[in-house]
Scaffold this active site. Structure first.
Site, mmCIF file in Angstrom:
data_model
loop_
_atom_site.group_PDB
_atom_site.id
_atom_site.type_symbol
_atom_site.label_atom_id
_atom_site.label_comp_id
_atom_site.label_asym_id
_atom_site.label_seq_id
_atom_site.Cartn_x
_atom_site.Cartn_y
_atom_site.Cartn_z
ATOM 1 N NE ARG A 1 -3.939 -2.038 1.856
ATOM 2 C CZ ARG A 1 -4.828 -2.277 2.653
ATOM 3 N NH1 ARG A 1 -5.051 -1.724 4.113
ATOM 4 N NH2 ARG A 1 -5.751 -3.183 2.459
ATOM 5 C CG ASP B 1 -12.998 8.124 8.391
ATOM 6 O OD1 ASP B 1 -13.751 6.946 8.817
ATOM 7 O OD2 ASP B 1 -11.936 7.897 8.032
#
Ligand SMILES: C[S@@+](CC[C@H](N)C(=O)[O-])C[C@H]1O[C@@H](n2cnc3c(N)ncnc32)[C@H](O)[C@@H]1O
Length: 301
Positions: free
Chosen positions: A42, A153
């Protein structure tokens, strides 16, 4: 046989430890040694996007470059799991709709308060926030009240999707047809995407903040219920404990905390009590309870 290897830099174990500790410090998420390959894959995309040739340079960029803070956000965004969908963990939502909302209504009415605040902490793309707002509307208990369902978030990208409120077919995979009336077709998107209707959206708000930043959560004031599902499982125990303490302080006495089905407060907090409901067991801040924070910080609203 030919193996296709990802292009871009390869990560050494010492680079992995430096980077995962930095990510842990900034987000609470902890990647153990078994996550090495996922972590490397990633972040390789980020290193390539930035044009750095190895992960030591990438680490230095994160720490010392004037735009390092921005890149840390990108790195965290590349590493988080954003999986979510409407009406996830149905038995818990049933407990919320059938048991918790009537209790919250009674508690608030007793205090002459016509205000209900629900917080979805780590809301990802927003399906949980809209699900909770639909359940509040459907209960009809809070008609005419000041109702707010707030989602936060750490990722700006997922919050962009949440604010837009348009979802593809697979977001509805667990939603009973009974709730179809809260969505309308979105002709601008192919493949059966649907948009949350305005009367649901009107109850919902989204904010960008990190759960580790305890003071930032104080903008919410006191909340009646917190859903933090499938977020803290990725955190190390110390970060988890800190977040749970801040939830305790945000909750009204008598307010409820809902975690994911595999999560518990075991070894994290003894301040909450267990409430046994017809279809679930949930955590509650005791009615007669005091803040865990020193009075000075508690004054921030
Ligand atoms: C798997 S999703 C859970 C979504 C939803 N609560 C559910 O159960 O369907 C986890 C979310 O937590 C967010 N997250 C992780 N660390 C965070 C932090 N320190 N502060 C705020 N959000 C965080 C991630 O960005 C991700 O969107």
């Amino acid at each position: 046989m030919t193996f296709l290897l990802d292009s871009g830099p390869r990560m050494r174990r010492d680079e992995f430890r430096l980077l995962r500790d930095l990510v842990n410090q900034r987000s609470g998420m902890f990647f153990d040694d078994s996550s090495f390959f996922v972590f490397e894959r990633r972040l390789r995309e980020r290193a390539k996007a930035l044009g750095v040739g190895d992960f030591t340079s990438y680490y230095q960029h994160l720490r010392f470059h004037p735009r390092g803070a921005e890149e840390i956000e990108e790195a965290i965004d590349a590493l988080v799991t954003n999986e979510t969908y409407f009406f996830r963990e149905e038995y818990q939502l049933r407990a919320f709709g059938e048991d918790i909302l009537p209790r919250l209504h009674e508690q608030a009415a007793r205090g002459n308060r016509k205000r209900l605040v629900i917080w979805s902490a780590g809301c990802s793309t927003g399906e949980e926030v809209y699900t909770l707002a639909i359940l509040v509307l459907r209960s009809r208990l809070f008609d005419g009240w000041d109702v707010r369902v707030f989602g936060n978030d750490i990722s700006k990208r997922v919050l962009g999707i949440a604010r837009r409120g348009v979802y593809p077919r697979h977001s509805f995979r667990a939603m009973p047809p009974l709730y179809d009336e809260y969505f309308e077709p979105d002709p601008s998107q192919p493949g059966g995407s649907r948009r949350v209707v305005d009367r649901v959206r009107a109850l919902c708000q989204f904010g960008h903040f990190n759960l580790l930043e305890r003071e930032r959560a104080s903008i919410l004031g006191r909340v009646d219920a917190i859903f933090c599902r499938n977020v803290l499982i990725y955190f190390d125990p110390t970060s988890r404990r800190g977040v749970i303490d801040s939830f305790y302080d945000r909750l009204q006495p008598g307010g409820y905390l809902m975690l994911g089905h595999s999560e518990s407060l075991l070894n994290l907090s003894t301040a909450f009590e267990l409430a046994h409901l017809a279809s679930d067991m949930v955590y509650r801040r005791p009615v007669a309870s005091h803040s865990l924070l020193p009075p000075r910080r508690e004054g921030v609203r």
